[in-house]
Design a protein around this motif. Structure first.
Motif, mmCIF file in Angstrom:
data_model
loop_
_atom_site.group_PDB
_atom_site.id
_atom_site.type_symbol
_atom_site.label_atom_id
_atom_site.label_comp_id
_atom_site.label_asym_id
_atom_site.label_seq_id
_atom_site.Cartn_x
_atom_site.Cartn_y
_atom_site.Cartn_z
ATOM 1 N N GLU A 60 64.020 93.626 54.858
ATOM 2 C CA GLU A 60 64.344 92.715 55.985
ATOM 3 C C GLU A 60 65.959 92.835 56.186
ATOM 4 O O GLU A 60 66.425 93.135 57.378
ATOM 5 C CB GLU A 60 64.171 91.173 55.712
ATOM 6 N N SER A 86 71.368 87.440 60.097
ATOM 7 C CA SER A 86 69.999 86.916 60.817
ATOM 8 C C SER A 86 69.652 87.309 62.133
ATOM 9 O O SER A 86 70.608 88.087 62.755
ATOM 10 C CB SER A 86 70.530 85.314 61.140
ATOM 11 N N ARG A 87 68.446 87.338 62.561
ATOM 12 C CA ARG A 87 68.364 88.061 63.830
ATOM 13 C C ARG A 87 68.878 87.498 65.024
ATOM 14 O O ARG A 87 68.881 88.042 65.956
ATOM 15 C CB ARG A 87 66.555 87.789 63.670
ATOM 16 N N LEU A 131 67.693 94.646 59.691
ATOM 17 C CA LEU A 131 68.564 93.997 60.429
ATOM 18 C C LEU A 131 69.942 94.810 60.292
ATOM 19 O O LEU A 131 70.569 94.929 61.591
ATOM 20 C CB LEU A 131 68.819 92.482 59.719
ATOM 21 N N LEU A 134 71.687 89.164 66.535
ATOM 22 C CA LEU A 134 71.524 90.417 67.457
ATOM 23 C C LEU A 134 70.857 90.215 68.785
ATOM 24 O O LEU A 134 70.813 91.180 69.681
ATOM 25 C CB LEU A 134 70.513 91.259 66.490
#
Length: 596
Positions: free
Chosen positions: A41, A179-180, A45, A183
């Protein structure tokens, strides 16, 4: 979409996918880390963040280089990086002073984004207020960069060791994504920036010919310049928020893409976006393993790679060639018989009767044109003559709608708003000065108005061939512009004005570099085009012999801004007007019966 453009998208996507897989598999922990969901993960990212940063910086550089017509333009010239640096360093050092440095660290990307947007917005407001040119925006950005650099140095000088270490690490660049959600906005900005650049591709091609030349074929040059500055600022701000200061990517990637796919922006946009993403992702992978278990800041290798590119660019600019080149989108090469056309020679548009009433133009307190009035029927060649500085170019700009003026200009009874965008379907305006991008060919130059209009079919190819034939430029169709003589280049520019069937042509010195015989041939061609295709052509010229021999009307402009519109067959009035404009010395030129 053209096959060549689609191929660029496909190849770029494959290259990015391969780099993305490598980003997941390669790291200091080795292949066994892939089995860990947490490590996977984090790498995903980080890889996505690096790809978005590279794409954003590359696109920002592409926008700036096209709209400023400067091959050395870089997004950070807008002061974006300096503003982001100052915001982050100020926040970190001040927060550390009150014991909140650790708590503020997660907000570093937001601080960078805010500082970058603030600096770039200020640079655009100051630069555009100073004169509306992107070059002035860059100058304002350099001033802000110097100020922000000094303020940052002062803060670092007073910072403690911990704050200094954190700020320095951020200044050297490094992709940090926690964290997503971080983005989402950068991905949206890159997607929209790519879409906007792809839509503006033909306009960006034409912008490299110069602001006036772009406006002359119907491009909103001022609007495109502003959009370029805005997109460069937004894209760079998001890149800085993700990765800190990563220099030279906005310079390296667009020029590298040009070397691979040429300068046509239809292909250059996807090559820059996907190539920038793949490039910075590959650099990030290198930084992970080069000094493992330590990590090399990503800004170091990009800065090192930028130096030889800059040296190569300087060498190319000195020779008038090199990487900073533009290739206009090629029109379709399918053969077509121009006799298949069943429309009016002016493409169905109404012929242009031009009526001018009380036109006045001044610069400051100095009047240039004084209450100019005249009427021109469709289907005539008009020679605009007068001494240097009389205002011939200013009059053409006003007739094109590119010059703020008072009075009325009626195009077949319809008013044209002064200072607005030139209407390409009605008007073609060739300014006196045209910038020539290295690498452009004659075919590419002549095809630019067709590309702007979205015309790339068999009929447009036939129109391109016909324009080249009329201008006498078929012998060097595929030659680069920088290899042409002045006269050959003048013929190519003339062909560019004839390729689209606009009913009104405004030409500023279309025979300036031609010898007397070629100038006479050019005027004869313009007269034939005007009469057979029912167009109105106004050509400003100092070649009085050729003008008097072929023009139907004379517009004689004297040094006081007064204009006389005369039927060329009225030799008495022609002679009197020319003597009033140039003085009695005009008789020594022996212009023939027009002065009897």
């Amino acid at each position: 979409m053209k096959h060549s453009t689609l191929a660029v998208w496909l190849v770029g996507a494959v290259a990015l996918a391969l780099c993305g897989v490598a980003g997941l598999l390669v790291g200091p922990a080795g292949l066994e880390a892939v089995a860990s969901e947490a490590i996977l993960e984090l790498r995903a990212l980080r890889s996505l963040g690096a790809a978005l940063t590279g794409a954003a910086l590359g696109l920002g550089g592409l926008w700036l280089q096209a709209t400023t017509r400067n091959p050395l333009a870089d997004p950070y010239l807008l002061g974006t990086s300096a503003g982001a640096t100052l915001a982050v360093v100020a926040a970190l050092t001040l927060a550390a002073g009150v014991g909140l440095g650790a708590a503020l660290a997660p907000a570093t990307p937001l601080l960078a984004l805010g500082g970058a947007l603030a600096a770039s917005t200020l640079a655009m407001r100051v630069g555009l207020r100073a004169g509306g040119s992107p070059d002035r925006v860059v100058l304002a950005g350099l001033v802000l960069t110097a100020f922000a650099g000094a303020a940052t140095s002062l803060l670092l000088y007073r910072a403690d060791d911990a704050s200094l270490r954190a700020a320095t690490q951020w200044l050297m660049g490094g992709v940090v994504v926690q964290s997503r959600a971080e983005l989402v906005l950068p991905a949206l900005a890159v997607g929209l920036g790519t879409w906007a650049a792809q839509r503006a591709a033909a306009g960006l091609d034409v912008m490299l010919l110069g602001r006036d030349a772009a406006r002359g074929v119907g491009v909103d040059a001022a609007g495109l310049e502003r959009r370029g500055a805005i997109w460069a600022a937004v894209l760079t701000a998001f890149a800085v928020a993700i990765a800190g200061i990563v220099g030279f990517v906005g310079l390296l990637v667009p020029h590298g893409a040009r070397a691979l796919v040429g300068g046509a922006h239809a292909r250059l946009v996807p090559a820059t976006a996907l190539g920038g993403a793949a490039f910075l992702l590959a650099v990030d992978i290198l930084c992970r393993v080069a000094l493992a278990p330590a990590e090399l800041p990503i800004g170091i290798p990009t800065a090192l790679a930028g130096v030889p590119v800059l040296i190569g660019l300087f060498g190319g600019l000195r020779r008038g060639v090199g990487l900073a080149r533009l290739q206009a989108p090629a029109t379709a090469r399918a053969a077509a018989d121009s006799s298949q056309r069943d429309t009016h020679p002016t493409g169905g548009a109404k012929p242009a009767r031009l009526d001018v009433d009380g036109l006045q133009v001044g610069f400051g307190q100095r009047p240039v044109l004084r209450a100019v009035r005249f009427s021109l029927p469709a289907g005539c060649l008009v020679a605009l003559v007068g001494p240097n500085g009389a205002g011939k170019s200013t009059l053409l700009r006003a007739l094109a709608g590119a010059q703020t003026s008072q009075g009325r200009v009626l195009d077949d009874g319809e008013p044209r708003a002064p200072g607005g965008v030139v209407q390409a379907e009605r008007v073609v305006w060739l300014p006196q000065r045209v910038e020539l991008p290295p690498g452009q060919t004659v075919r590419g130059l002549v095809g630019l108005p067709l590309a702007v209009a979205g015309e790339a079919d068999a009929q447009s190819e036939a129109a391109l061939r016909r324009a080249l034939e009329r201008a006498g430029a078929t012998a060097y169709t595929d030659r680069p512009l920088h290899t042409l003589s002045g006269g050959q280049l003048q013929r190519a520019l003339l062909a560019m004005t004839l390729v689209r069937p606009a009913p009104l042509l405004l030409l500023d010195e279309p025979t300036a570099a031609l010898d007397p015989v070629a100038a006479a041939e050019a005027f004869a061609t313009l007269a034939e085009v005007a009469r057979t295709e029912d167009r109105t052509i106004v050509a400003a010229s100092h070649d009085l012999h050729a003008a008097l021999a072929h023009a139907d009307r004379l517009l004689v402009l004297d040094a006081n801004g007064q204009l006389h519109c005369i039927d060329a067959a009225d030799t008495d009035r022609c002679g009197a007007a020319l003597r009033a404009a140039f003085g009695d010395g005009i008789d020594a030129l022996r212009l023939g019966p027009r002065l009897v």
